[in-house]
Write an enzyme that holds these catalytic residues in place. Structure first.
Site, PDB file in Angstrom:
ATOM      1  N   ASP A  45       0.843  -1.192   0.000  1.00  0.00           N
ATOM      2  CA  ASP A  45       0.000   0.000   0.000  1.00  0.00           C
ATOM      3  C   ASP A  45       0.880   1.245   0.000  1.00  0.00           C
ATOM      4  OD1 ASP A  45      -2.815   1.189   0.458  1.00  0.00           O
ATOM      5  OD2 ASP A  45      -1.560   2.180   1.948  1.00  0.00           O
ATOM      6  N   TYR A  50       3.902   9.385   0.211  1.00  0.00           N
ATOM      7  CA  TYR A  50       4.853   8.731   1.108  1.00  0.00           C
ATOM      8  C   TYR A  50       6.307   8.986   0.674  1.00  0.00           C
ATOM      9  CZ  TYR A  50       0.572   6.315   2.561  1.00  0.00           C
ATOM     10  OH  TYR A  50      -0.694   6.031   2.980  1.00  0.00           O
ATOM     11  N   LYS A  79      -1.861   5.843  -4.605  1.00  0.00           N
ATOM     12  CA  LYS A  79      -2.928   6.830  -4.375  1.00  0.00           C
ATOM     13  C   LYS A  79      -2.634   8.136  -5.097  1.00  0.00           C
ATOM     14  CE  LYS A  79      -3.338   4.862   0.245  1.00  0.00           C
ATOM     15  NZ  LYS A  79      -1.980   4.541   0.669  1.00  0.00           N
ATOM     16  N   HIS A 112      -6.686   9.691  -2.555  1.00  0.00           N
ATOM     17  CA  HIS A 112      -6.124   9.625  -1.194  1.00  0.00           C
ATOM     18  C   HIS A 112      -7.020  10.329  -0.167  1.00  0.00           C
ATOM     19  CE1 HIS A 112      -1.980   9.276   0.961  1.00  0.00           C
ATOM     20  NE2 HIS A 112      -2.964   9.133   1.818  1.00  0.00           N
ATOM     21  N   ASN A 168     -10.514   7.819   2.876  1.00  0.00           N
ATOM     22  CA  ASN A 168     -10.877   8.925   3.774  1.00  0.00           C
ATOM     23  C   ASN A 168     -12.198   9.575   3.404  1.00  0.00           C
ATOM     24  OD1 ASN A 168      -8.494   8.871   5.509  1.00  0.00           O
ATOM     25  ND2 ASN A 168      -7.376   9.443   3.664  1.00  0.00           N
ATOM     26  N   PRO A 220      -3.160   4.700  17.879  1.00  0.00           N
ATOM     27  CA  PRO A 220      -2.166   5.760  18.051  1.00  0.00           C
ATOM     28  C   PRO A 220      -0.738   5.348  17.705  1.00  0.00           C
ATOM     29  CG  PRO A 220      -3.072   5.051  20.192  1.00  0.00           C
ATOM     30  CD  PRO A 220      -3.870   4.371  19.130  1.00  0.00           C
ATOM     31  N   PHE A 223       0.939   6.777  14.698  1.00  0.00           N
ATOM     32  CA  PHE A 223       1.082   8.241  14.696  1.00  0.00           C
ATOM     33  C   PHE A 223       2.153   8.715  15.675  1.00  0.00           C
ATOM     34  CE2 PHE A 223      -2.932   7.140  12.916  1.00  0.00           C
ATOM     35  CZ  PHE A 223      -2.970   7.930  11.779  1.00  0.00           C
ATOM     36  N   SER A 274       9.066  -2.512  10.065  1.00  0.00           N
ATOM     37  CA  SER A 274      10.322  -2.760   9.355  1.00  0.00           C
ATOM     38  C   SER A 274      10.997  -4.027   9.868  1.00  0.00           C
ATOM     39  CB  SER A 274      11.281  -1.574   9.550  1.00  0.00           C
ATOM     40  OG  SER A 274      10.647  -0.400   9.110  1.00  0.00           O
ATOM     41  N   VAL A 278       8.239  -9.264  13.029  1.00  0.00           N
ATOM     42  CA  VAL A 278       6.912  -8.663  13.186  1.00  0.00           C
ATOM     43  C   VAL A 278       6.122  -8.777  11.871  1.00  0.00           C
ATOM     44  CG1 VAL A 278       5.700  -6.514  13.740  1.00  0.00           C
ATOM     45  CG2 VAL A 278       7.746  -7.150  15.002  1.00  0.00           C
TER      46      VAL A 278
HETATM   47  P1  NAD Z   1       0.054   0.879  11.835  1.00  0.00           P
HETATM   48  O1  NAD Z   1      -1.266   0.872  12.525  1.00  0.00           O
HETATM   49  O2  NAD Z   1       0.353  -0.191  10.863  1.00  0.00           O
HETATM   50  O3  NAD Z   1       1.167   0.934  12.983  1.00  0.00           O
HETATM   51  C1  NAD Z   1       2.534   0.981  12.685  1.00  0.00           C
HETATM   52  C2  NAD Z   1       3.331   0.936  13.984  1.00  0.00           C
HETATM   53  O4  NAD Z   1       3.034  -0.265  14.688  1.00  0.00           O
HETATM   54  C3  NAD Z   1       4.837   0.924  13.758  1.00  0.00           C
HETATM   55  O5  NAD Z   1       5.409   1.712  14.787  1.00  0.00           O
HETATM   56  C4  NAD Z   1       5.233  -0.513  13.906  1.00  0.00           C
HETATM   57  O6  NAD Z   1       6.544  -0.669  14.344  1.00  0.00           O
HETATM   58  C5  NAD Z   1       4.236  -0.991  14.921  1.00  0.00           C
HETATM   59  N1  NAD Z   1       3.910  -2.426  14.742  1.00  0.00           N
HETATM   60  C6  NAD Z   1       3.522  -3.021  13.587  1.00  0.00           C
HETATM   61  N2  NAD Z   1       3.270  -4.327  13.816  1.00  0.00           N
HETATM   62  C7  NAD Z   1       3.508  -4.552  15.139  1.00  0.00           C
HETATM   63  C8  NAD Z   1       3.417  -5.710  15.958  1.00  0.00           C
HETATM   64  N3  NAD Z   1       3.019  -6.899  15.479  1.00  0.00           N
HETATM   65  N4  NAD Z   1       3.751  -5.580  17.267  1.00  0.00           N
HETATM   66  C9  NAD Z   1       4.143  -4.384  17.786  1.00  0.00           C
HETATM   67  N5  NAD Z   1       4.241  -3.244  17.050  1.00  0.00           N
HETATM   68  C10 NAD Z   1       3.915  -3.335  15.727  1.00  0.00           C
HETATM   69  O7  NAD Z   1       0.286   2.311  11.248  1.00  0.00           O
HETATM   70  P2  NAD Z   1       0.168   3.152   9.978  1.00  0.00           P
HETATM   71  O8  NAD Z   1       1.476   3.153   9.291  1.00  0.00           O
HETATM   72  O9  NAD Z   1      -0.451   4.421  10.431  1.00  0.00           O
HETATM   73  O10 NAD Z   1      -0.906   2.462   9.029  1.00  0.00           O
HETATM   74  C11 NAD Z   1      -0.590   1.363   8.211  1.00  0.00           C
HETATM   75  C12 NAD Z   1      -0.618   1.743   6.731  1.00  0.00           C
HETATM   76  O11 NAD Z   1      -1.893   2.264   6.373  1.00  0.00           O
HETATM   77  C13 NAD Z   1       0.347   2.863   6.310  1.00  0.00           C
HETATM   78  O12 NAD Z   1       1.679   2.428   6.234  1.00  0.00           O
HETATM   79  C14 NAD Z   1      -0.255   3.282   5.001  1.00  0.00           C
HETATM   80  O13 NAD Z   1       0.095   2.360   3.975  1.00  0.00           O
HETATM   81  C15 NAD Z   1      -1.755   3.180   5.313  1.00  0.00           C
HETATM   82  N6  NAD Z   1      -2.329   4.503   5.707  1.00  0.00           N
HETATM   83  C16 NAD Z   1      -3.168   5.117   4.834  1.00  0.00           C
HETATM   84  C17 NAD Z   1      -3.685   6.361   5.147  1.00  0.00           C
HETATM   85  C18 NAD Z   1      -4.638   7.042   4.195  1.00  0.00           C
HETATM   86  O14 NAD Z   1      -4.868   8.248   4.360  1.00  0.00           O
HETATM   87  N7  NAD Z   1      -5.199   6.337   3.249  1.00  0.00           N
HETATM   88  C19 NAD Z   1      -3.359   6.983   6.359  1.00  0.00           C
HETATM   89  C20 NAD Z   1      -2.517   6.316   7.248  1.00  0.00           C
HETATM   90  C21 NAD Z   1      -2.019   5.066   6.919  1.00  0.00           C
END
Ligand code: NAD
Length: 320
Positions: A45, A50, A79, A112, A168, A220, A223, A274, A278
């Site tokens: 995605d 990005y 997007k 987006h 969104n 959260p 973010f 990364s 995980v």
């Molecule tokens: P997310 O909810 O995937 O959280 C990411 C965080 O969680 C990172 O700090 C990561 O290290 C941690 N994490 C991931 N897996 C874990 C696990 N198993 N245990 C512990 N910690 C873990 O956050 P995100 O990046 O906000 O959202 C995911 C994706 O959604 C984005 O990368 C993007 O592709 C998409 N996104 C889209 C929009 C949009 O406007 N359409 C907005 C935000 C995000």
């Protein structure tokens, strides 16, 4: 390990568990995508905004060259950024994004945000971000979502996108889209986690045959990486006693519970990480079921707190 798939209204199959690319640093992005493919991820995605699509493309190209995966086994999502909503700007920027990814079609291309900004030429600044001058000036465009959707439909006609979708959008703009869409949105991507459940919007989309993709499934946590001050006082979902208790009961991690809560209800998820171990854990989150009691307890956690608001990115002095 492979993800199950969801059949979209466009007829294509989309992996239900994918990989999110927001905030993946350019320096590690190619390796991260390559490692995620090796770990079994097939959906990526991405987005213009990005700022890492070239590096994503490098990771994909390396995996294809080494015979780990074929292009047709991948499901690449990107997007359209707001500054490219004008009808004559949609196809050129899509072609640039495809070139960055080193591919000739997107499996899914999304609007987006449902808000158009004035055009900024990629030679001036790329990705352009929210501000016309790159600093503080927000300039809205007069292009309507209907006009932009028409240009998105032409991407499908031209073979540049197999499916198109929205992100969104709230219910009103989904209803509006369904009035004029010649090609209905295949997916609706929204912020969705126990603190922001949006059940009416999810029900509306699912009733209309639009697959919902949940982003920021961990609330959260995602973010915190951008040091958004609003999340400082929001309790991390993975440390919630409710989520931890459910995780212990099923011998899973809290993250897997949060992902399964979405996928069990028919949504797709796109967690970002990364770390290899995980990555595997998140992909392996579909092989158990929450029970009705678990679902009720999580439903009670809804606070209607939204972390990803465009206005969060404009401080008051920039907006007014
Ligand atoms: P997310 O909810 O995937 O959280 C990411 C965080 O969680 C990172 O700090 C990561 O290290 C941690 N994490 C991931 N897996 C874990 C696990 N198993 N245990 C512990 N910690 C873990 O956050 P995100 O990046 O906000 O959202 C995911 C994706 O959604 C984005 O990368 C993007 O592709 C998409 N996104 C889209 C929009 C949009 O406007 N359409 C907005 C935000 C995000």
């Amino acid at each position: 390990m492979a993800s199950p798939t969801i059949k979209l209204n466009s007829g294509y199959e989309m992996p239900q568990v994918g990989f999110g690319l927001w905030k993946v640093d350019n320096a590690v992005c190619a390796d991260t995508v390559y490692n995620a493919i090796k770990a079994g991820y097939r959906l990526f995605d991405g987005a213009c905004d990005y700022g890492n699509e070239k590096e994503c493309g490098e990771g994909v190209a390396r995996a294809i060259k080494e015979g780990i995966v074929k292009r047709e086994e991948l499901f690449i999502v990107s997007k359209l950024w707001q500054t490219f909503h004008d009808e004559d700007k949609v196809e050129p920027i899509t072609r640039k994004q495809l070139a960055d990814w080193q591919i000739d079609y997107f499996d899914l291309f999304l609007i987006h945000f449902p808000a158009a900004l004035e055009y900024v030429d990629p030679s001036v600044r790329y990705p352009p971000g929210w501000f016309y001058d790159g600093k503080s000036e927000v300039r809205w465009s007069k292009t309507t979502l209907q006009q932009t959707w028409g240009a998105m439909e032409k991407l499908v006609d031209a073979g540049l996108a197999r499916s198109i979708g929205i992100s969104n959008y709230q219910a009103q703009s989904v209803y509006d889209n369904l009035i004029y869409a010649r090609i209905r949105p295949a997916t609706l991507q929204i912020e969705h986690h126990p603190y922001l459940q949006q059940p009416d919007l999810v029900n509306l989309a699912q009733k209309e045959g639009i697959t919902v993709t949940a982003y920021s499934s961990f609330g959260p946590t995602g973010f915190m990486e951008i040091e958004d001050f609003r999340v400082k006082h929001a309790a991390p979902l993975m440390e919630s006693p409710v989520i931890k208790e459910i995780a212990t009961k099923h011998k899973k991690t809290p993250a897997q519970v949060l992902l399964r809560w979405a996928t069990q209800r028919g949504l797709a998820v796109i967690p970002k990480t990364s770390r290899s171990e995980v990555m595997a854990q998140n992909l392996d989150s579909v092989n158990f079921n929450l029970d009705d009691g678990d679902l009720t307890k999580i439903a009670e956690m809804d606070l209607n707190i939204r972390f990803n608001k465009p206005t969060n990115y404009f401080s008051a002095d920039k907006l007014f």
